[in-house]
Design a protein around this motif. Sequence first.
Motif, short mmCIF file in Angstrom:
data_model
loop_
_atom_site.label_atom_id
_atom_site.label_comp_id
_atom_site.label_asym_id
_atom_site.label_seq_id
_atom_site.Cartn_x
_atom_site.Cartn_y
_atom_site.Cartn_z
N SER A 1 4.28 -3.12 3.89
CA SER A 1 4.46 -1.77 4.41
C SER A 1 5.39 -0.95 3.52
O SER A 1 5.15 0.23 3.27
N ASP A 2 6.45 -1.59 3.03
CA ASP A 2 7.38 -0.91 2.13
C ASP A 2 6.67 -0.53 0.82
O ASP A 2 6.90 0.55 0.26
N LEU B 1 3.50 0.18 0.47
CA LEU B 1 2.60 1.31 0.74
C LEU B 1 3.39 2.61 0.94
O LEU B 1 2.92 3.68 0.53
N ARG B 2 4.58 2.51 1.52
CA ARG B 2 5.42 3.71 1.64
C ARG B 2 5.85 4.20 0.26
O ARG B 2 5.93 5.40 0.00
N ASP C 1 8.36 -5.55 1.85
CA ASP C 1 7.13 -6.14 2.38
C ASP C 1 5.97 -5.23 2.01
O ASP C 1 6.15 -4.25 1.27
N ASP D 1 10.19 -4.18 -3.36
CA ASP D 1 9.69 -3.84 -2.03
C ASP D 1 10.11 -4.91 -1.04
O ASP D 1 10.20 -6.09 -1.39
#
Length: 254
Positions: A174-175, A177-178, A172, A170
């Motif tokens: 946010s990545d 969670l995506r 970060d 990932d």
Amino acid sequence: MKLSALVVARNEAARLPACLATLGFADEIVVVLDRSTDASAEIARAAGAVLLEGGWALEGDRRNAGIAACSGDWILEVDADERVPPELGAEIRALIERSSAAFHRVRIDNYVGERLILHGWGGSFGTTLKPILFRRGAKHWRAQRVHPGLDWTGSEGERLTAHGIRHELDRDISDMLRRLDRYSSAKASDLLAEGDIGTLGNNVRRFISRTFKCLIGRKGYKEGGWGLLIALCAGLFPLLSYLKAKLEPERHRP
């Protein structure tokens, strides 16, 4: 022994060059591109790879197509976001010359950005050991969209743990969670296709048990807040998959 390196990808032009650059120890590189619209095909050809392009709805089917396209006695299956260090490449070459097993697990070092996170992975959200080195004919993926099951012919051999594959999992939070959103949507489709989505109670219990296992059993607590985040994502994966299948079947029905 001939070794094939297999990479299955979709629109990975940004990460594919670095991956392919680490696979020079293999006798053959096979790249499978699933409905790619970016420059991945040109990158694979420039690297001298055998290229297979097509469209597969199921992850298991496209990975099996890639395995069938390999001509090596042994196959090393990596992803576009993975990098094989030279020391591991040499270790793999030496192992396949003497191994009598059907497959071997290889250490995976998971990175979020530039941070190496060693502990807490599990629950279909990450692993530190994968069975990615195998004899041709020993491995078959099942027909599922996300984290398909595996059927093996033959026995497991020693594990390669001295050197790990760098997995840029990932970018970060946010990545991450995506990725959870993508995985749970694909799993919801699998549940609907199988005709049994489970129950709310059972998936709540799975949320609790998976979160606890990753945080405590797999020592995610050693990673502080990162370990807690990974444990929560691992626990949420089956629960979100169930809720998407239950509450939004029209969006996820295959």
